[in-house]
Design an enzyme around this catalytic site. Sequence first.
Site, PDB file in Angstrom:
ATOM      1  N   MET A 131       0.930  -1.281  -0.375  1.00  0.00           N
ATOM      2  CA  MET A 131       0.244   0.027  -0.313  1.00  0.00           C
ATOM      3  C   MET A 131       1.264   1.402   0.258  1.00  0.00           C
ATOM      4  SD  MET A 131      -2.951  -1.583   2.697  1.00  0.00           S
ATOM      5  CE  MET A 131      -3.743  -0.134   2.703  1.00  0.00           C
ATOM      6  N   CYS A 132       1.067   1.753   1.144  1.00  0.00           N
ATOM      7  CA  CYS A 132       2.636   2.843   1.201  1.00  0.00           C
ATOM      8  C   CYS A 132       3.072   3.039   0.719  1.00  0.00           C
ATOM      9  CB  CYS A 132       2.193   3.272   2.476  1.00  0.00           C
ATOM     10  SG  CYS A 132      -0.068   3.719   3.061  1.00  0.00           S
TER      11      CYS A 132
END
Length: 183
Positions: A115-116
Site C-alpha cells: 500500500m503506502c
Amino acid sequence: MREPVDALLIIDVQVAHVTGPGAVPSADALVAQTTTLLDHARAAGALVVHVQNDGAEGLSDAPGTPGWDLHFPVVDGEPVVRKVHDDAFADTGLTELLAQRDVGSLVVCGLMSEMCVSATARTALARGFRVVLPRDAHATTGIPAMNGADPVPAEVVSRVAEWALGDELESVPHAAEVSFRPS
C-alpha cells in the site's frame, strides 16, 4: 558498494503497526532494520523524513490516538509529513521538501509494503528519483483465507509488492547495505 543515497523516508512506522495486537507479523525485524537505516542516515547527516498516516476516525492510527504516534522519536530538523492517502506525495508537500533539499535519491522503508510503501515508491520513480528499497525494511500483514482461497503470508505479499514496482527500483537484500550522503 552502492552509490550513497540522499534521503530516508520512513513510511507509517507508527505505534499501532509495530506494537501490541495490531502489529505486523515481522514488527521486531522491521523496527531493527529501520533503526539501522535511521542510525546510518543520521550519522551521515542525510535528510530523514518521517511520514505519518492520519487514519480515519475509529482506526488504530487515527490522529490523537496512542497508535497514531510515530514509533521513532523525531530529531530536530527532521520533517514529519502527514498524509491521508497511501502515496506520501499526494497532497503533502513532500515533492517540494525534497526539491528544497536537492534530493535525487531516497530510501523508502516502512509499512505497508503493498500500500503506502509501494504507492510512495511508485510516485518517486515516476518523478525521476532513484529509489532504493531494502527487502528487510518494509513489511505488511498477510491476506487471510477468503472465499475458498488459501491465505497469503505477509512475506509473500511484501515480495510481490516489491516485484510489482519494476526494474527501475533498486531492491537490496539488507538495510545495512545502504549508505547515505550528507544533505
